[in-house]
Design a protein around this motif. Structure first.
Motif, PDB file in Angstrom:
ATOM      1  N   LEU A   5      18.036  11.593  43.462  1.00 25.41           N
ATOM      2  CA  LEU A   5      19.421  11.703  43.003  1.00 25.41           C
ATOM      3  C   LEU A   5      19.516  11.472  41.500  1.00 25.41           C
ATOM      4  CD1 LEU A   5      21.305   9.834  45.859  1.00 25.41           C
ATOM      5  CD2 LEU A   5      21.167  12.292  45.440  1.00 25.41           C
ATOM      6  N   ILE A   6      18.780  10.526  40.993  1.00 24.31           N
ATOM      7  CA  ILE A   6      18.779  10.247  39.557  1.00 24.31           C
ATOM      8  C   ILE A   6      18.186  11.431  38.795  1.00 24.31           C
ATOM      9  CG2 ILE A   6      17.836   8.740  37.766  1.00 24.31           C
ATOM     10  CD1 ILE A   6      17.995   6.459  39.855  1.00 24.31           C
TER      11      ILE A   6
ATOM     12  N   MET B 224      16.126   7.847  46.341  1.00 27.55           N
ATOM     13  CA  MET B 224      17.078   7.445  45.315  1.00 27.55           C
ATOM     14  C   MET B 224      16.706   8.046  43.967  1.00 27.55           C
ATOM     15  SD  MET B 224      19.776   5.738  45.115  1.00 27.55           S
ATOM     16  CE  MET B 224      20.835   4.995  43.952  1.00 27.55           C
ATOM     17  N   SER B 225      15.405   8.115  43.704  1.00 28.30           N
ATOM     18  CA  SER B 225      14.977   8.666  42.422  1.00 28.30           C
ATOM     19  C   SER B 225      15.268  10.171  42.344  1.00 28.30           C
ATOM     20  CB  SER B 225      13.484   8.401  42.193  1.00 28.30           C
ATOM     21  OG  SER B 225      12.728   9.062  43.188  1.00 28.30           O
TER      22      SER B 225
END
Length: 55
Positions: A4-5, A1-2
């Motif tokens: 994508l950020i 997820m990080s």
């Protein structure tokens, strides 16, 4: 997820650069087409003048 950020700013700037390039290419194509049309008109006018000068 990080991941994508972390990639979001990169994708954001790439989309902006892509949009700028798209509009530049579109403008160049439009101006080139107009220039070709002007050249064609000038060539036609030159042919008419050449025909008139032969008489």
């Amino acid at each position: 997820m990080s991941i994508l950020i972390a990639l979001f700013p990169l994708l954001f700037w790439l989309s902006i650069v892509g949009a700028i390039i798209y509009f530049i290419v579109r403008k160049v194509k439009r101006s080139r087409r107009a220039l070709e049309e002007r050249i064609e008109v000038l060539e036609q006018n030159q042919a008419v003048v050449k025909d008139k000068s032969e008489f």
